[in-house]
Design an enzyme around this catalytic site. Structure first.
Site, PDB file in Angstrom:
ATOM      1  CG  ASP A  59      -2.160   0.891   0.935  1.00 45.45           C
ATOM      2  OD1 ASP A  59      -2.206   1.506  -0.144  1.00 45.45           O
ATOM      3  OD2 ASP A  59      -3.022   0.988   1.821  1.00 45.45           O
ATOM      4  CB  CYS A  66      -1.204   3.740   3.042  1.00 48.78           C
ATOM      5  SG  CYS A  66      -2.721   3.701   4.017  1.00 48.78           S
ATOM      6  CG  ASN A 106      -6.127  -0.667   9.171  1.00 48.47           C
ATOM      7  OD1 ASN A 106      -5.829  -0.527   7.997  1.00 48.47           O
ATOM      8  ND2 ASN A 106      -5.258  -1.019  10.102  1.00 48.47           N
ATOM      9  CB  VAL A 156     -14.042   8.520   4.918  1.00 43.51           C
ATOM     10  CG1 VAL A 156     -14.332  10.023   4.897  1.00 43.51           C
ATOM     11  CG2 VAL A 156     -13.208   8.138   3.700  1.00 43.51           C
ATOM     12  CG  HIS A 196       0.833   5.807   7.369  1.00 40.38           C
ATOM     13  ND1 HIS A 196      -0.281   6.506   7.758  1.00 40.38           N
ATOM     14  CD2 HIS A 196       0.374   4.693   6.773  1.00 40.38           C
ATOM     15  CE1 HIS A 196      -1.360   5.851   7.416  1.00 40.38           C
ATOM     16  NE2 HIS A 196      -0.992   4.739   6.814  1.00 40.38           N
ATOM     17  CG  HIS A 234       0.681   4.602  11.157  1.00 41.80           C
ATOM     18  ND1 HIS A 234       1.118   3.673  12.062  1.00 41.80           N
ATOM     19  CD2 HIS A 234      -0.076   3.919  10.253  1.00 41.80           C
ATOM     20  CE1 HIS A 234       0.648   2.479  11.730  1.00 41.80           C
ATOM     21  NE2 HIS A 234      -0.069   2.606  10.640  1.00 41.80           N
ATOM     22  N   GLY A 235      -0.590   5.471  14.231  1.00 43.16           N
ATOM     23  CA  GLY A 235      -1.877   4.997  14.739  1.00 43.16           C
ATOM     24  C   GLY A 235      -1.710   4.424  16.128  1.00 43.16           C
ATOM     25  N   GLY A 243      -2.134   1.129  16.598  1.00 38.52           N
ATOM     26  CA  GLY A 243      -1.477  -0.164  16.368  1.00 38.52           C
ATOM     27  C   GLY A 243      -2.346  -1.308  16.858  1.00 38.52           C
TER      28      GLY A 243
HETATM   29  N1  LIG Z   1      -9.932   7.304  13.830  1.00 39.94           N
HETATM   30  C1  LIG Z   1      -9.896   6.025  13.410  1.00 39.94           C
HETATM   31  N2  LIG Z   1      -8.726   5.336  13.463  1.00 39.94           N
HETATM   32  C2  LIG Z   1      -8.708   4.072  13.020  1.00 39.94           C
HETATM   33  C3  LIG Z   1      -9.858   3.415  12.519  1.00 39.94           C
HETATM   34  N3  LIG Z   1      -9.521   2.145  12.149  1.00 39.94           N
HETATM   35  C4  LIG Z   1      -8.193   2.011  12.400  1.00 39.94           C
HETATM   36  N4  LIG Z   1      -7.705   3.173  12.916  1.00 39.94           N
HETATM   37  C5  LIG Z   1      -6.307   3.499  13.239  1.00 39.94           C
HETATM   38  O1  LIG Z   1      -5.625   3.735  12.021  1.00 39.94           O
HETATM   39  C6  LIG Z   1      -4.323   3.156  12.075  1.00 39.94           C
HETATM   40  C7  LIG Z   1      -3.936   2.876  10.636  1.00 39.94           C
HETATM   41  O2  LIG Z   1      -3.134   1.765  10.494  1.00 39.94           O
HETATM   42  P1  LIG Z   1      -2.509   1.217   9.113  1.00 39.94           P
HETATM   43  O3  LIG Z   1      -1.345   0.386   9.562  1.00 39.94           O
HETATM   44  O4  LIG Z   1      -3.533   0.456   8.381  1.00 39.94           O
HETATM   45  O5  LIG Z   1      -2.070   2.368   8.304  1.00 39.94           O
HETATM   46  C8  LIG Z   1      -4.494   1.957  12.981  1.00 39.94           C
HETATM   47  O6  LIG Z   1      -3.304   1.657  13.670  1.00 39.94           O
HETATM   48  C9  LIG Z   1      -5.554   2.408  13.971  1.00 39.94           C
HETATM   49  O7  LIG Z   1      -4.964   2.943  15.122  1.00 39.94           O
HETATM   50  C10 LIG Z   1     -11.078   4.161  12.473  1.00 39.94           C
HETATM   51  O8  LIG Z   1     -12.135   3.662  12.022  1.00 39.94           O
HETATM   52  N5  LIG Z   1     -11.050   5.449  12.911  1.00 39.94           N
HETATM   53 MN   LIG Z   2      -2.322   3.090   6.324  1.00 41.78          MN
END
Ligand SMILES: Nc1nc2c(ncn2[C@@H]2O[C@H](COP(=O)(O)O)[C@@H](O)[C@H]2O)c(=O)[nH]1
Ligand SMILES: [Mn+2]
EC number: 6.5.1.8
Length: 358
Positions: free
Chosen positions: A66, A69, A126, A129, A222, A273-274, A276
């Protein structure tokens, strides 16, 4: 000799040992200089997610399929944001917009590599929007004022990135890029495509909700590789933390955080980035089914609505499948990698079209 590895997680943050092992496997690759693990580090397919990997050699598998992304944040102005009503007005983001959709006027028709397949669609997993409300945190001055609304778009280059990686792996497996210049040419187009995709989706949603489309206040990728300090800096699930504002996604049922990154070379100039994943998709499905009904999962603990016509995905992506975002942001702050500016609280999260429209 292996490259150095540093994981930016406090003792109270839970990091799977498999992910740290993957960091060390990457560190042993030819030409690797340094591997930085973010506090959302978790195991990926063959390489860690939540890592910045600096190397003299370019490895396409460390970026993954990806390519490009990222997460973009768009201001949106709505008169009466009633989540339940707005959830029913989201467009179908599983299909590209029609050629005469007014959202095209906002982004133009300069499509990288002319690749139209999947453009303007969110994809699975994951990706999402989310319409969210901005809340202040600490003394930070948010790039969007408290109480204002934003659209958060998380998506990438869809089939385009996959085809670029496939072309490489079919000949070289997990090995280095035979021609870094050729790989980077295609990669850079996929990064541009991912950003265009996020803009097109945000414009589609804004129009459907009766608002004017806007340019993003944040758009950070990311999954990418860039030339940095005489080497290739691979980011896999790690955002640029070098003076940029970044949205660190939480979950659909918790806050996410806008932060300003100030990460140096030891952290691969990167931030998390999240939150996790802490549970595999199959575990999340099994445990979730034992605990929750589908209807429960369509409403979140913060009162937001989830648009998701795929029951399995609803369970796999449940907020409980992720680690605590406050712990991740706390670690970044403690290690001096980022300063929180604002939080966002979900109102509506779109995952995939609802078969039963509200
Ligand atoms: N605000 C939201 N955050 C979300 C949702 N679903 C997942 N997540 C977060 O996004 C990161 C993206 O991870 P990636 O590795 O696929 O780039 C993931 O770690 C979650 O923390 C959501 O619906 N809303
Ligand atoms: Mn991603």
């Amino acid at each position: 000799m292996s490259a150095s590895v540093r994981v930016f997680a406090s003792a109270s943050s839970w990091i799977e040992s498999a992910a740290v092992d993957q960091c060390h496997q990457v560190a042993a690759l030819d030409g690797m200089r340094h591997v930085a693990g973010m506090p959302d580090l978790h195991p990926g397919k063959g390489a860690p997610i939540g890592a910045a990997m600096h190397s003299e050699v370019l490895y396409p598998v460390l970026v993954g399929s990806d390519i490009g992304c990222g997460i973009a944040v768009f201001p949106i102005s709505l008169k009466r944001p009633v989540p339940e009503k707005l959830a029913g007005r989201f467009p179908d983001l599983d299909h590209s917009p029609a050629p005469d959709d007014p959202a095209w006027d906002f982004v133009g028709r300069d499509v990288p590599l002319g690749h139209l397949a999947g453009l303007g669609t969110v994809g699975r997993g994951n990706h999402f929007v989310e319409l969210a409300r901005v809340e202040p945190v600490g003394a930070g001055s948010p790039p969007a004022g408290p109480g204002s609304l934003v659209l958060i778009v998380h998506s990438g280059s869809r089939g385009l990135g996959e085809s670029i990686l496939r072309e490489h792996t079919s000949q070289h497996g997990a090995g280095p890029a035979a021609s870094p210049a050729d790989y980077l040419k295609a990669h850079d187009e996929a990064v541009r495509w991912g950003s265009l995709n996020r803009r097109l989706m945000a414009a589609r949603v804004a129009r459907a909700l009766g608002a004017d489309p806007a340019d993003p206040i944040v758009d950070e990728c990311h999954n990418l590789v860039e030339w940095r300090d005489g080497g290739y800096l691979h980011r896999k699930g790690a955002a640029n933390g070098d003076g940029r504002d970044v949205l660190i996604a939480g979950t659909r049922g918790t806050r996410s955080y806008l932060v300003r990154g100030h990460a140096g070379p030891e952290a691969g100039w990167s931030v998390a980035h999240g939150a996790g994943r802490k549970m595999s998709r199959s575990d999340a499905l099994r445990r979730g089914r034992a605990k929750h009904t589908v209807e429960e999962l369509r409403r979140t603990p913060v009162g937001s609505f989830v648009v998701c016509g795929d029951r399995q995905l609803l369970f796999e992506e449940a907020p409980t499948a992720y680690k605590k975002i406050e712990q991740v942001v706390g670690d970044l702050t403690e290690f001096g990698l980022a300063t929180p500016l604002a939080a966002t609280v979900p109102l509506v999260t779109y995952k995939t079209a609802d078969r039963v429209r509200r």
